[in-house]
Motif scaffolding. Structure first.
Motif, mmCIF file in Angstrom:
data_model
loop_
_atom_site.group_PDB
_atom_site.id
_atom_site.type_symbol
_atom_site.label_atom_id
_atom_site.label_comp_id
_atom_site.label_asym_id
_atom_site.label_seq_id
_atom_site.Cartn_x
_atom_site.Cartn_y
_atom_site.Cartn_z
ATOM 1 N N GLU A 15 0.830 -1.216 0.000
ATOM 2 C CA GLU A 15 0.000 0.000 0.000
ATOM 3 C C GLU A 15 0.862 1.264 0.000
ATOM 4 O O GLU A 15 0.518 2.257 -0.632
ATOM 5 C CB GLU A 15 -0.964 -0.022 1.178
ATOM 6 C CG GLU A 15 -2.057 -1.063 1.019
ATOM 7 C CD GLU A 15 -2.906 -1.271 2.263
ATOM 8 O OE1 GLU A 15 -2.683 -0.561 3.275
ATOM 9 O OE2 GLU A 15 -3.786 -2.156 2.213
ATOM 10 N N ALA A 16 1.992 1.222 0.694
ATOM 11 C CA ALA A 16 2.897 2.378 0.720
ATOM 12 C C ALA A 16 3.487 2.633 -0.674
ATOM 13 O O ALA A 16 3.605 3.791 -1.100
ATOM 14 C CB ALA A 16 4.016 2.161 1.741
ATOM 15 N N TYR A 17 3.864 1.578 -1.381
ATOM 16 C CA TYR A 17 4.351 1.742 -2.758
ATOM 17 C C TYR A 17 3.264 2.351 -3.641
ATOM 18 O O TYR A 17 3.531 3.262 -4.428
ATOM 19 C CB TYR A 17 4.790 0.402 -3.356
ATOM 20 C CG TYR A 17 6.129 -0.094 -2.874
ATOM 21 C CD1 TYR A 17 7.303 0.576 -3.199
ATOM 22 C CD2 TYR A 17 6.226 -1.259 -2.120
ATOM 23 C CE1 TYR A 17 8.533 0.108 -2.771
ATOM 24 C CE2 TYR A 17 7.458 -1.733 -1.691
ATOM 25 C CZ TYR A 17 8.606 -1.046 -2.019
ATOM 26 O OH TYR A 17 9.824 -1.510 -1.592
ATOM 27 N N ILE A 18 2.052 1.847 -3.514
ATOM 28 C CA ILE A 18 0.948 2.343 -4.344
ATOM 29 C C ILE A 18 0.686 3.819 -4.040
ATOM 30 O O ILE A 18 0.491 4.626 -4.956
ATOM 31 C CB ILE A 18 -0.315 1.483 -4.154
ATOM 32 C CG1 ILE A 18 -0.066 0.079 -4.738
ATOM 33 C CG2 ILE A 18 -1.522 2.137 -4.809
ATOM 34 C CD1 ILE A 18 -1.136 -0.944 -4.395
ATOM 35 N N ALA A 19 0.720 4.185 -2.769
ATOM 36 C CA ALA A 19 0.495 5.584 -2.386
ATOM 37 C C ALA A 19 1.583 6.495 -2.963
ATOM 38 O O ALA A 19 1.297 7.616 -3.396
ATOM 39 C CB ALA A 19 0.452 5.709 -0.866
ATOM 40 N N ARG A 20 2.806 6.024 -2.979
ATOM 41 C CA ARG A 20 3.922 6.858 -3.435
ATOM 42 C C ARG A 20 4.110 6.845 -4.958
ATOM 43 O O ARG A 20 4.405 7.878 -5.552
ATOM 44 C CB ARG A 20 5.210 6.391 -2.764
ATOM 45 C CG ARG A 20 6.415 7.237 -3.114
ATOM 46 C CD ARG A 20 7.586 6.903 -2.257
ATOM 47 N NE ARG A 20 8.741 7.728 -2.608
ATOM 48 C CZ ARG A 20 9.889 7.698 -1.994
ATOM 49 N NH1 ARG A 20 10.071 6.899 -0.963
ATOM 50 N NH2 ARG A 20 10.882 8.464 -2.383
#
Length: 128
Positions: A15-20
């Motif tokens: 989710e952090a990769y997707i957000a960034r």
């Protein structure tokens, strides 16, 4: 760590990769994966460059650590493999001379990694 906690951590990282970046590593194109790797390394990610696997048994043990990781567990792959954005050691070993490096694709073809790489980068799974 329990299996549920590990899965929760993996989901949070995805989710952090997707957000960034708008995409997880497993779905990212070559350029985005390069940017993800460079960003993590430039932000201070410390990887395990030592011990260098001197024997086939030590090399296989590292592959055994990498094999269960998903494509989205990019950070863990970089840490375990000892990824660096520069040549390493007195001999300045680098991806370009590694048997797994596909020069024209700028790609590490070791199945357990399967990541883009620049010619002057290095990891401790380097082989000639």
């Amino acid at each position: 760590m329990t299996q549920a906690a590990t899965k929760d951590q993996e989901t949070a990282e995805r989710e952090a990769y997707i957000a960034r970046y708008g995409v997880a590593p497993g779905e990212a194109d070559h350029a985005t994966l390069l940017r993800m790797i460079e960003d993590q390394m430039n932000e201070g990610l410390k990887t395990k460059v030592e011990p260098f696997p001197e024997t086939d048994k030590e090399f296989a043990a590292l592959l055994d650590e990498l094999r269960p990781l998903s494509a989205d567990q990019l950070r863990e792959k970089l840490v375990i493999s000892g990824w660096l954005l520069k040549p390493y050691g007195e001999e300045e070993m680098r991806c370009q001379e590694c048997m797994y490096y596909l020069v024209h694709k700028r790609w590490c073809d070791l199945p357990e990694l399967s990541l883009p790489a620049e010619p002057d980068w290095w990891c401790r799974l380097w082989r000639i």
